[in-house]
Design an enzyme around this catalytic site. Structure first.
Site, PDB file in Angstrom:
ATOM      1  N   GLU A  55       0.873  -1.172   0.000  1.00  0.00           N
ATOM      2  CA  GLU A  55       0.000   0.000   0.000  1.00  0.00           C
ATOM      3  C   GLU A  55       0.910   1.222   0.000  1.00  0.00           C
ATOM      4  O   GLU A  55       1.825   1.294   0.825  1.00  0.00           O
ATOM      5  CB  GLU A  55      -0.888   0.020   1.254  1.00  0.00           C
ATOM      6  CG  GLU A  55      -1.843   1.214   1.226  1.00  0.00           C
ATOM      7  CD  GLU A  55      -2.651   1.384   2.515  1.00  0.00           C
ATOM      8  OE1 GLU A  55      -2.314   0.751   3.525  1.00  0.00           O
ATOM      9  OE2 GLU A  55      -3.618   2.172   2.484  1.00  0.00           O
ATOM     10  N   ARG A 281       5.392 -12.918   9.355  1.00  0.00           N
ATOM     11  CA  ARG A 281       6.158 -11.718   9.024  1.00  0.00           C
ATOM     12  C   ARG A 281       7.459 -11.694   9.825  1.00  0.00           C
ATOM     13  O   ARG A 281       7.609 -12.383  10.827  1.00  0.00           O
ATOM     14  CB  ARG A 281       5.327 -10.486   9.320  1.00  0.00           C
ATOM     15  CG  ARG A 281       5.047 -10.320  10.799  1.00  0.00           C
ATOM     16  CD  ARG A 281       4.230  -9.069  11.137  1.00  0.00           C
ATOM     17  NE  ARG A 281       4.299  -8.043  10.134  1.00  0.00           N
ATOM     18  CZ  ARG A 281       3.249  -7.398   9.646  1.00  0.00           C
ATOM     19  NH1 ARG A 281       2.038  -7.696  10.081  1.00  0.00           N
ATOM     20  NH2 ARG A 281       3.374  -6.456   8.754  1.00  0.00           N
ATOM     21  N   LYS A 291       4.538   0.421  10.618  1.00  0.00           N
ATOM     22  CA  LYS A 291       4.543   1.672   9.858  1.00  0.00           C
ATOM     23  C   LYS A 291       4.234   2.853  10.766  1.00  0.00           C
ATOM     24  O   LYS A 291       4.798   3.924  10.625  1.00  0.00           O
ATOM     25  CB  LYS A 291       3.484   1.606   8.748  1.00  0.00           C
ATOM     26  CG  LYS A 291       3.947   0.861   7.505  1.00  0.00           C
ATOM     27  CD  LYS A 291       2.868   0.935   6.428  1.00  0.00           C
ATOM     28  CE  LYS A 291       3.293   0.153   5.186  1.00  0.00           C
ATOM     29  NZ  LYS A 291       2.231   0.144   4.169  1.00  0.00           N
TER      30      LYS A 291
END
Length: 582
Positions: A55, A281, A291
């Site tokens: 994204e 992850r 983020k």
RNA sequence: UGAGGCGUCGUCUAAGGGUAGGACGUCAGCCUUUGGAGCUGAUUAUCUAGGUUCGAAUCCUAGCGCCUCAGCCA
């Protein structure tokens, strides 16, 4: 000598086996490749198509590197393709600024998407049609409830949800309402399109998830063409299908969404049905990966920007001097599995050293200078000494000349007035080897009479020991680096260290409390050898006995700046620590 | 206490009914004009309890622990 043709090589740093080497006895390296090979073997797929779907709302970090290496690496390994696709369905969070940065990062890592750059926003038209298809099939409805009402009626983990009062509107009514949503007749947030699945599902994701919301925001690609935007769960699976993706690889938190991924594809007219596979992850000790937290560090000015060399962003790692090869090597070493894990940063540092060790030229730099005057060396005399850039294999990188003169700088850490045992560097009356030069003996220590600080060492050399051992057979244990005071360049050295002082920042308190105050020590007056005057920004070196460094873009003519990529392993530090602990 | 997932050396990861292996870390030694690199060796693990089996990390049962999900984020 073996015939190179009969001995195909596999470069362990890429996952590209030499052509023809992937025989049946070759085992897949992880459970995802196992699935893929089975699909290939069974004929379910004749080719492999993956995608990397960021994204554009932030910078890529080392966790993304794992995903990039996985997706692009699989495509490369099996002769397939990997698309770059922006998951840009939320215009209020996304920005073109990030698009360019993402592409630079992926390319730098060593991967390429050819002409296969896609945007989910390019599918807004088809997506809208698929939504109408669901409505016509009676599988989606427009809900007038507020966000709050929807939340309450969704139920809880243990209680089923309650159906919306608008759940049983007719397809015709829903179609009309949805078209008017699109036409901009309703205010933001007043209505949504929902899938009609099961309000009592034990999986909350399936309790009539939202498909479209009204949001009058300027989109970085589509501008103001739309006032309704599709949600991730509706968009992602259809985007995958439209692109002919075979294996849609994502992280574990989407596992719960997989039934919805499959539900949507089962109920709209898409050309294929990709398989979603989830993996764990990357988490790294002494760093943060979210983020939100990275953004906060940048916005609060706690680092110098997204490319601050302490940041785990690809931009930061690149600026620090980390090589793409080392990063790929690391991604291969950590493996791919489904269990939550936290990789020790030491493994990353090991990969850095392993890669840099074979490619970085050795030079001399004195970080904290201490002046040495060689009393028995003539004033004004300069010798140009030969020094190999890669002493383990000198022909590999050649030689440079290093000037030697009466006044030198050595590392302050390489001298101790009262040396502990096992310290075999310089001390009063002791002798060490000067790298590439003579044996040096410390005759006298000069101190500032006011402060007692050591300001200078008066020394002598043994003139018969230039690159040879003394005739009398005496041994010196230590070798130290140095620069000629008159010839050295002043440089700024930034000792980049771990950004956080604890393994798991934020575990015990706010993560900002765990920041390492010494994460970047700046040494404004280091001295580096003359040959570095020709270095260019981005070039990497090993400062012998100290660490690997990269010349920073902040460098100016006559005043280079170097970032520490990673230190050398320091067994003296270990010994000293052990001695101190006794 | 709903659903889904995951439990193997300190860490990451193999072994898929047949010797629990590798890497990082740690420790010890060798070597060294980088206390780097390299080389040797050592160290330590199958969540628990039952069961099936000649044999179980692997299959079965029951527990225990951890992660994810109640955005009109992705």
């Amino acid at each position: 000598m073996s015939d190179p043709k009969s001995a195909p090589k596999t470069d362990p740093r890429t996952d590209a086996p030499a052509a023809g080497e992937a025989g049946p006895e070759q085992k897949p390296r992880d459970f995802i490749r196992e699935v893929i090979e089975e699909d290939l073997r069974s004929g379910k797929h004749a080719r492999v198509a993956t995608r990397f779907p960021p994204e554009p709302n932030g910078y890529l970090h080392i966790g993304h590197a794992k995903s990039i290496c996985l997706n692009f690496g699989i495509a490369r390994q099996y002769g397939g393709t990997c698309n770059l696709r922006y998951d840009d369905t939320n215009p209020s969070k996304e920005d073109v600024e990030y698009v360019d940065a993402i592409e630079a990062d992926v390319r730098w890592l060593g991967f390429d998407w050819d002409d296969r750059k896609y945007y989910a926003s390019n599918y807004f038209g088809p997506l809208y049609q698929f939504a109408e298809e669901l409505i016509q099939k009676g599988l989606a409805y427009v809900d007038d409830q507020s966000a709050e009402e929807i939340r309450v009626n969704r139920g809880t983990l243990t209680q089923p949800g309650k159906p919306s009062p608008h759940r049983d509107r007719t397809p015709a009514e829903n179609l009309d309402l949805f078209r008017r949503m699109r036409a901009g007749e309703f205010p933001d947030g007043s209505r949504v399109l929902r899938a009609k699945i099961d309000m009592a599902s034990p999986n909350i994701v399936m309790r009539d998830p939202t498909l479209y919301r009204i949001r009058r925001a300027h989109h970085h690609r589509t501008g103001d063409a739309w006032c309704i935007y599709p949600m991730y769960d509706f968009t992602h699976c259809i985007s995958d299908a439209l692109e002919g993706i075979t294996h849609s690889i994502c992280t574990l938190e989407f596992e719960i969404n997989r039934p919805l991924y499959d539900w949507v594809l089962d109920h709209v007219s898409v050309p294929c049905h990709p398989r979603q596979i989830e993996f764990a992850r990357l988490n790294l000790t002494y760093t943060v990966m979210s983020k939100r937290k990275l953004l906060q560090l940048v916005q609060d000015g706690l680092v110098r920007g997204w490319d601050d060399p302490r940041m785990p962003t690809l931009a930061g790692l690149r600026r620090r001097g980390v090589t793409a090869e080392a990063l790929r090597l690391f991604c291969e070493r950590i493996g791919v599995a489904k269990r939550d894990s936290q990789v020790e940063v030491e493994l990353f540092e090991h990969c850095l050293r392993e890669d840099l060790n074979t490619r970085a030229r050795r030079v001399m730099a004195v970080l904290r200078p201490l002046k040495v005057v060689i009393e028995n060396y003539p004033e004004g005399q300069v010798e140009e000494l030969d020094a190999a850039y890669f002493p383990d294999d000198p022909p590999k990188m050649g030689y440079r000349k290093v000037p030697f003169s009466r006044e030198l700088y050595i590392e302050r850490d390489d001298f101790m007035e009262e040396p502990p045992k096992k310290f075999f560097r310089l001390a009063p009356g002791r002798e060490v080897r000067l790298r590439w030069a003579y044996l040096l003996k410390c005759e006298r220590v000069v101190k500032d009479p006011a402060t007692g600080e050591i300001v200078e060492l008066r020394c002598s050399i043994d003139p018969h020991t230039l690159n040879q051992n003394p005739a009398d057979g005496r041994k010196v244990k230590g070798t130290i680096h140095w620069v000629s005071a008159a010839h050295a360049l002043e440089a700024e050295v930034r000792l980049v260290d771990r950004l956080f002082k604890v393994e798991r920042p934020g575990e015990e308190r706010d993560f900002l409390q765990d920041l390492n105050p010494a994460s970047m020590e700046v040494l404004p007056a280091a001295r580096v050898e003359r040959s570095l005057s020709e270095a260019a920004a981005g070039e990497r070196f090993q400062f012998e006995r100290v660490g690997f460094f990269a010349m920073d873009a902040d460098s100016r003519p006559g005043k280079p700046v170097f970032n520490r990529i990673v230190s050398l392993k320091d067994s003296w530090a270990r010994i000293a620590k052990a001695e101190a602990g006794k």
